[in-house]
Design an enzyme around this catalytic site. Structure first.
Site, PDB file in Angstrom:
ATOM      1  N   GLU A 136       0.965  -1.198   0.035  1.00  0.00           N
ATOM      2  CA  GLU A 136       0.082   0.206   0.104  1.00  0.00           C
ATOM      3  C   GLU A 136       0.919   1.355   0.102  1.00  0.00           C
ATOM      4  O   GLU A 136       0.536   2.405   0.840  1.00  0.00           O
ATOM      5  CB  GLU A 136      -0.931  -0.099   1.073  1.00  0.00           C
TER       6      GLU A 136
HETATM    7  C1  ACM Z   1      -2.485  -5.658   3.957  1.00  0.00           C
HETATM    8  O1  ACM Z   1      -3.478  -5.900   3.995  1.00  0.00           O
HETATM    9  N1  ACM Z   1      -2.258  -4.332   3.283  1.00  0.00           N
HETATM   10  C2  ACM Z   1      -1.269  -6.380   3.665  1.00  0.00           C
END
Ligand code: ACM
Length: 674
Positions: free
Chosen positions: A319
């Protein structure tokens, strides 16, 4: 597997009843082992368990096995109430372990064992300490109540894991999880043969390990909630004692807001920074073009790799939204200068730099599937959370791979849904064998946005045990009904390991009811489930500082009573002539009517105000369900009033972040009766 088991079990019963005699009418014995061994036959009879029970260890002296045998005795005492003393006694179980495992546990170890229990004694054989540890857990699960006491089911078991990597991620960042939470979950993990604790130790909301080299990490980044280095060592030792590796995760370059509170100079964007009090994907991110960042990480990783002996080191990598990289002209210029087309390329550069640091410390890098990018160093392991395709892609490209997609415990899915997800399912099933072999296993993830030390156990257990079976047992073990049958027993047994998924429930109800009566309230909560996936807390103003003490926190991820009712409705719809099922269902619905009326008197407390409409929904569902059942029995088409239609529709909708788990089944019944 099941075929063989059933046949052999009934043969054993026949032999026991006398040669040539007709098979007795009693049902074949059923085990409640979880995970189901690779091969198990239940034999006639059982080994009595009494206060003189003792374990004899044969083979090279192994203090780890001696401690495990001691824990087994303590657990048996808790499970049975028989005061077994740890010393003296008569050896009823002999453990023959060929080789004492030393050094840090590797990702692939021989965990096989065989166990034979007869009425005269039990023998557990294993090539290594790890197999012996797994076999001791199987032995504990074979204990059952028999007339006059407890006994160990006679059986012949040959067992080994399907996958070498069987993990649970515990997030200690979004909500702080003290040492005892981690330790009791390690005990439960061992009970179902899990062997990796993936410890998520840093994120935007908190940096949870003491650093002596960079003390502002925990000093400014943790609200005072962090593990001291001594506590980390204790937990690593505690896990190793149970045959569990500890893989630390320090998530980078994003999810690093907590680092930046104390060390803003590492950032790609402008400070000052504060700990995040909400969750999601935030902009703060390390500067991947800064040599200062790599110097910092070099010293930080040197410090942490001493604390964590495992060969793997998780760098997160998920992310990265790139907002601060794009907004920083120096970073944009760096990207251009190095011919990097995208921020993914820039992140890949960062990953290679970090992998080099890790390699200098003898560590192998793991990252979330975002790290799968051209130039990912050989030997890295990819953890797939966004789907199964990245798992297959990673394995095809020569990387070790671990599946987490489908195993997010915070999604509040029923055990059956996780159980149906296979690390070698979908995309991976089509891989050539040599690539398949790189799929190391799976990890369930307990992200902690919505859990506290009081509720985390009930979000992990018992569903984790079903996932553990998926990781350990043969791929052919897929009977969901049998899984649930065993899960109910194993959930109770797990509490003897210290986890509190059932124990913490009653105090939560008492608090909800302001210490008033909780009988009907408890039965309502038994029928509720938290909203699924990331639909909780859509309301404004929610922060990580709020206590999680609502109805949604008392509700279990999966309502057993709701599932049972749904199954009964489906059985009735499949076989409308079954009168017994109808009568039983009518009884249940009438009890709900009474309870729904009564629960209104138990819902006065301030913590229950938001949930009050659930009582009305429950009452409507019970009344409409009874009407539908009656119409169904008389084969007279059911017509609901407009008010009833509205009430039935309302009952399908979540209130206060919970759903009435039986509402869809009542709707099915109504629809079948129209
Ligand atoms: C995640 O759930 N961002 C690894």
């Amino acid at each position: 597997m099941r075929f063989k088991r059933a046949v052999v079990a009934s043969l054993a019963v026949a032999a026991w009843a006398g040669l040539g005699a007709a098979a007795p009418a009693q049902p074949a014995p059923a085990n409640h082992l979880m995970p189901m061994p690779a091969s198990v036959t239940l034999d006639a009879g059982s080994l009595p368990l009494d206060a003189r029970f003792a374990v004899k260890l044969e083979g090279p002296a192994d203090p780890r096995l001696a401690r495990a045998a001691g824990r087994l005795i303590d657990r048996l005492t808790t499970l049975t109430g028989i005061p077994i003393v740890r010393t003296g006694g008569v050896p009823a179980l002999t453990v023959v372990c060929a080789r004492r495992a030393t050094g840090a546990q590797r990702a692939v170890e021989d965990e096989s064992y065989s166990l034979r229990v007869t009425p005269g004694g039990a023998v557990l054989r294993a090539p290594t300490t790890y197999g012996a540890l797994r076999g001791l857990e199987t032995f504990a699960q074979l204990v059952e109540q028999v007339p006059g006491g407890f006994a160990v089911q006679a059986s012949t078991i040959e067992d080994r894991p399907r996958f070498p990597w069987r993990g649970l991620l515990i997030d200690a960042c979004r909500h702080w999880m003290p040492v005892e939470v981690v330790e009791r979950n390690l005990d439960a993990m061992a009970a179902v043969k899990l062997n990796v604790l993936h410890w998520h130790l840093s994120d935007d909301q908190g940096f949870r390990v003491q650093s002596r080299v960079f003390p502002r990490l925990q000093g400014k980044g943790s609200d005072g909630h962090f593990y001291t280095q001594a506590e980390v060592r204790d937990i690593v030792r505690y896990a190793a004692d149970r045959g569990i590796r500890v893989v630390p995760e320090f998530d980078m370059p994003a999810h690093t807001q907590s680092w930046l509170v104390g060390y803003p100079a590492l950032s790609a964007g402008k400070g000052p920074f504060e700990l995040a009090r909400t969750w999601g994907v935030f902009d703060p991110v390390l500067d991947p073009t800064s040599e200062r960042v790599y110097a910092f990480l070099g010293r930080f990783i040197a410090e942490m790799t001493v604390l964590f002996p495992d060969a793997y080191f998780h760098i997160g990598g998920d992310e990265v939204n790139g907002v601060q990289w794009d907004a920083n002209p120096a970073i944009v210029a760096f990207r251009k200068r190095h011919g990097m087309a995208t921020n993914d390329d820039l992140q890949a550069y960062f990953n290679r730099r970090v992998a080099r640091i890790l390699k200098a410390h003898g560590k192998t890098m793991i990252g979330w599937d975002e790290v799968l990018h051209e130039g990912l160093p050989k030997g890295a392991v990819v953890q797939s959370w966004r789907g199964q395709k990245s798992l297959a892609d990673a394995a095809r490209a020569g990387f070790g791979a671990i599946l987490s997609n489908g195993y997010y415990l915070d999604y509040m899915w029923p055990a059956s849904r996780h159980y149906a997800v296979d690390p070698l399912g979908k995309d991976a099933a089509a891989l050539p064998d040599e690539a398949k072999a790189r799929i190391l296993g799976g990890e369930a993830c307990m992200w902690a946005e919505w859990v506290t030390p009081e509720t985390i156990d009930s979000r992990i257990w018992p569903r984790m045990a079903a996932i553990a079976e998926r990781f350990w047992s043969p791929a052919t073990v897929t009977d969901t009904a049998d899984m649930y049958r065993r899960l109910a027993v194993v959930s109770r047994q797990l509490e003897a390991t210290g986890v509190r998924q059932r124990l913490d429930h009653e105090p939560m109800l008492d608090r909800l009811a302001n210490d008033g009566p909780t009988g009907s309230l408890g039965r309502l909560v038994d029928l509720l489930e938290p909203v699924k996936e990331y639909n909780r807390g859509r309301g404004a103003g929610i922060t990580s500082l709020m206590p999680l003490v609502g109805v949604v926190d008392a509700a279990r991820p999966e309502s057993n009573a709701g599932r049972a009712f749904g199954l009964r409705v489906d059985a009735l719809l499949a076989d409308p002539a079954r009168e017994a099922g109808r009568e039983q269902m009518a009884d249940t619905l009438r009890r709900w009517q009474d309870d729904a009326r009564a629960v209104k008197g138990e819902m006065g407390g301030p913590l229950l105000r938001d949930a009050a409409p659930l009582a009305d929904a429950w009452q409507s569902v019970a009344e409409i369900g009874l009407r539908a059942l009656d119409a169904f029995a008389r084969r007279a088409p059911l017509t609901l009033t407009a008010d009833e239609e509205q009430a039935l529709a309302a009952a399908q909708k979540p209130v206060a972040d919970v759903s009435l788990a039986v509402a869809p089944a009542v709707k099915r019944l109504v629809d079948a009766s129209r």
